[in-house]
Design a protein around this motif. Sequence first.
Motif, mmCIF file in Angstrom:
data_model
loop_
_atom_site.group_PDB
_atom_site.id
_atom_site.type_symbol
_atom_site.label_atom_id
_atom_site.label_comp_id
_atom_site.label_asym_id
_atom_site.label_seq_id
_atom_site.Cartn_x
_atom_site.Cartn_y
_atom_site.Cartn_z
ATOM 1 N N LEU B 293 12.243 7.562 0.618
ATOM 2 C CA LEU B 293 12.765 8.303 1.749
ATOM 3 C C LEU B 293 11.652 9.113 2.382
ATOM 4 C CD1 LEU B 293 16.038 9.613 0.097
ATOM 5 C CD2 LEU B 293 15.782 7.696 1.668
ATOM 6 N N VAL B 294 11.891 9.555 3.630
ATOM 7 C CA VAL B 294 10.971 10.507 4.223
ATOM 8 C C VAL B 294 10.953 11.730 3.321
ATOM 9 C CG1 VAL B 294 10.654 12.108 6.143
ATOM 10 C CG2 VAL B 294 11.278 9.729 6.586
ATOM 11 N N GLY B 295 9.767 12.262 3.043
ATOM 12 C CA GLY B 295 9.697 13.417 2.161
ATOM 13 C C GLY B 295 9.530 13.035 0.708
ATOM 14 N N SER B 296 9.530 11.718 0.415
ATOM 15 C CA SER B 296 9.332 11.312 -0.972
ATOM 16 C C SER B 296 7.851 11.259 -1.301
ATOM 17 C CB SER B 296 9.959 9.940 -1.201
ATOM 18 O OG SER B 296 9.338 8.982 -0.383
ATOM 19 N N GLY B 297 7.000 11.497 -0.313
ATOM 20 C CA GLY B 297 5.563 11.555 -0.562
ATOM 21 C C GLY B 297 4.822 10.267 -0.234
ATOM 22 N N ARG B 298 5.490 9.327 0.441
ATOM 23 C CA ARG B 298 4.862 8.031 0.718
ATOM 24 C C ARG B 298 3.588 8.176 1.550
ATOM 25 N NH1 ARG B 298 9.711 5.908 4.419
ATOM 26 N NH2 ARG B 298 8.737 7.464 5.732
ATOM 27 N N SER B 299 3.722 8.822 2.721
ATOM 28 C CA SER B 299 2.566 8.943 3.604
ATOM 29 C C SER B 299 1.479 9.776 2.955
ATOM 30 C CB SER B 299 2.975 9.581 4.920
ATOM 31 O OG SER B 299 3.920 8.767 5.559
ATOM 32 N N GLU B 300 1.894 10.798 2.207
ATOM 33 C CA GLU B 300 0.920 11.666 1.546
ATOM 34 C C GLU B 300 0.096 10.874 0.543
ATOM 35 O OE1 GLU B 300 4.051 12.368 2.063
ATOM 36 O OE2 GLU B 300 4.075 14.217 3.236
ATOM 37 N N ILE B 301 0.754 9.954 -0.177
ATOM 38 C CA ILE B 301 0.021 9.139 -1.149
ATOM 39 C C ILE B 301 -1.021 8.291 -0.428
ATOM 40 C CG2 ILE B 301 0.224 7.208 -2.772
ATOM 41 C CD1 ILE B 301 2.938 8.352 -3.607
ATOM 42 N N LEU B 302 -0.588 7.634 0.648
ATOM 43 C CA LEU B 302 -1.515 6.796 1.409
ATOM 44 C C LEU B 302 -2.709 7.606 1.901
ATOM 45 C CD1 LEU B 302 0.003 4.216 1.299
ATOM 46 C CD2 LEU B 302 0.196 4.175 3.772
ATOM 47 N N GLN B 303 -2.412 8.784 2.435
ATOM 48 C CA GLN B 303 -3.496 9.607 2.971
ATOM 49 C C GLN B 303 -4.441 10.084 1.883
ATOM 50 O OE1 GLN B 303 -2.774 12.321 5.986
ATOM 51 N NE2 GLN B 303 -1.839 10.724 7.220
#
Lengths: 343, 503
Positions: B293-303
């Motif tokens: 979900l949004v907020g599950s940290g997906r984009s943060e992990i990629l970054q």
Amino acid sequence: MTEQSQADTVPASESRSATAAAPRTRSARARFSDGNQRQILGLLGVLVILIAVGSFTTDNFFEVSNLVLLLSQASIIGVLSIGMTFVIISGGIDLSVGAIIALASVWATTGATQEFGLWGMLFTALVVAGVCGLINGVLIAYGGLVSLIVTIAGLASYRGMATLISGGQPQVVRVDGFGAIATTEFLGIPLLVYMFAATVVVGWLLLNRTTFGRHVFAVGGNAEAARLAGIDVRRTRTIVFVLSGLCCAVAAIMLTARTATGASTHGNLYELDAIAAVILGGTLLSGGRGTLIGSILGVVVFTTVNNIFVLNNLSTPIQQIAKGVIIVIAVLLQRRANKESTG
Amino acid sequence: MSTTLLQMRGIVKTFPGVRALDGVDLEVRTGEVHCLLGQNGAGKSTLIKVLAGAQRPDEGTIEWGGNTVSLRSPAAAMKLGIATIYQELDLVDGLSVAENIFLGHEPTTVGFARRAEMRRNARRLLERLGHGEIDPAREVGELSSASKQLVSMARALSLDARLIVMDEPSAVLAHDEISGLFRVIEELTRQGIAIVYISHRLDEIREIGDRITVLKDGRTVAEDLPAAGTPTERVVSLMTGRSMVSAFPERNPVSAPDRQSELLRVAELSRTGEFEDISFTVRGGEIVGIAGLVGSGRSEILQTVYGARKPRDGGVELDGGRLPPGNVRAAVRAGMGLAPEERKSQALVPYESIAHNVSLAALGRYTRLGWVDRTGEQAAAEEVTTALRLQPSDTKQPVRVLSGGNQQKAVVARWLLTDCRVLLLDEPTRGVDVGAKAEIYALVRELADSGVGVLLVSSEIPEVLGLSDRVLVLREGRIVRESPAHEVDEAEVLDLFIEGSAA
Ligand SMILES: Nc1ncnc2c1ncn2[C@@H]1O[C@H](COP(=O)(O)OP(=O)(O)OP(=O)(O)O)[C@@H](O)[C@H]1O
Ligand SMILES: [Mg+2]
């Protein structure tokens, strides 16, 4: 292309021809709607009007000697505006250029420096101004300070240093070769104009034909996007200020040669003329967009106005008022052209 | 029986060199959800900008409640009761929720805003949307995309809107947030408010739409279609002129990942408050999808993998070599690429041309001694943008004037051009139409088949499952399941989002 799991998927070749047949392709007119080109056309229009005014109100506007004078007057601010264009496109501003000119001019003309002759003086001007630019750049790019603040500080302290070194006294140039920079002519055109032209060519190639130039646009247009695309944003920012410093060195050499003195009062308020020319030339103050040709036309427009006023014996205050009015009118005209092109 | 609220006829809008709208008709009735469909660049956003008074049409008439009106400015449109929630949200980040809601029509006493009253009213409006939990005093910049959207809607209500236009509202939302949005829309239509809804996701149209209008190349090609009753194939063929549904390319058994060597190894990566103890590998030729979900940290992990953020613990190895943490340039030099989530703020350089934007990260390939080989650059940019059917085809146009979906294609194109060995894709098809999605999928698979390792994040679960070889399911910053993509289905992933126990 990979095999597709759905039988009814259109093969790539077909989809390409669909693109080619798209009904709403852009007409040739679109080229002229390019914001930059409009801006340049607009400035050329202003220039034509000015030239018409010049030739009606004075007898000697079109004399070769006057045109040559006009060009050499444009040269010094012109060189500065090239460095300034890089800085502003990259999203910064450099208010310290006038002060750097003063410091480079004074340092290059101290008794000790003049002992080393012409080349020693040229070298000193380049190094001093280049280092000033480097200090600005490092503080801004690596120190994370705002360019406006850093270069205001530079404006004060570089000129302060110039006054300190010269003791506030003008320093006469005694090296013959140096003075010759301002008096030498080829084919009836002063060396100063050639120096200006050479800086333009180098600047234009750097901005439009190299990766560095691309990076300058990217950093000014969207620094975060540039960073995530793997561009060294800090290095690009630093180099831009060093370039501006080097342009100050060239300007300082020209000014020192013309006046045959190095003085801590040189280049006072030149930063404003350079910035005005760059903005007049259509470069966005917020960065990411601009052209060198526009800046140079901006400088030529200002110089022509001055020239016409001097030929008509108008006083300096009136010249200044006119300059302000021209800036406002030109920017208003550009805004209109811009609106038309973006809707 | 509902009555006609808005009738637009023969709307034409030209930009220099392009006819964005070429005679569009649109009829909206009170209390309905009217869906506006069309390919990228069809003119949807332009049409609603005309409706919002943000752009003046060259020709055409607009009737509002039976009277011909002229929408001279956004203020004029708002006064009539037309509110717009744009594709790129346009709130002021530095102001509070309440201040944003009442921006431009603050209740004042001799010029001073009545702040307490503003907050009270803001709370009432948010409650009316079923989201009283949003604090009117909070700064908008701190809110999630979903909450920002709710603030925009509260703003629309505060203007007494009778028509709310939403341009791809679901593109920035997660799965559960979309259901929330649909509840709000239902509530609004019950109150008699009409909605114009734009989306590229046809299943959403089916779920909440009443009627459909289809645009193609700036013209209305179909009106008054029932949203629930029209078959998908028909809608797609009206939009594209072809019959095609989004298709995932075959997984290639020859480049089966287990025959390839490990490229990327992420070990025990953690960032406080974002994600904990993330470990996984990506092999050459493999597409690994991250669902969450949004907020599950997906984009943060990629970054963080890319070096755009510094991890608290853990590390990233590429090809056996450890990458310095928090250093994008080192990652890029080692052969990594990231197509970020936010095209506007993180990817595009607005005034630069399409070609310059597309070549930005791959510039080194077209450079000798710092000198750009412009012919080679141009040719490469044209090849990849043609493959993605990016419009306009003239790559000298500034990227700023492209439609949302075409901008997204430019972002993806940029990374397809680089010769990176590991490609991180964050929401690569956000706002892209069905046809172009298939093209992007095919190109990503082609890239993987050539040996590149791909790490994919997407809010659309079918996309993650359909395109990837292997999926990682993420919940509250932790991996709760890792498995081959064909062994899980959408329902299972959704369960994992909520429970996180089935592992
Ligand atoms: N300011 C502008 N200048 C020039 N062309 C423009 C401008 N704004 C839009 N266009 C063009 O008008 C066309 C329609 O764009 P629009 O944004 O309305 O598409 P859209 O249907 O919303 O697409 P998407 O689904 O990708 O958001 C596009 O070809 C676009 O390039
Ligand atoms: Mg759009």
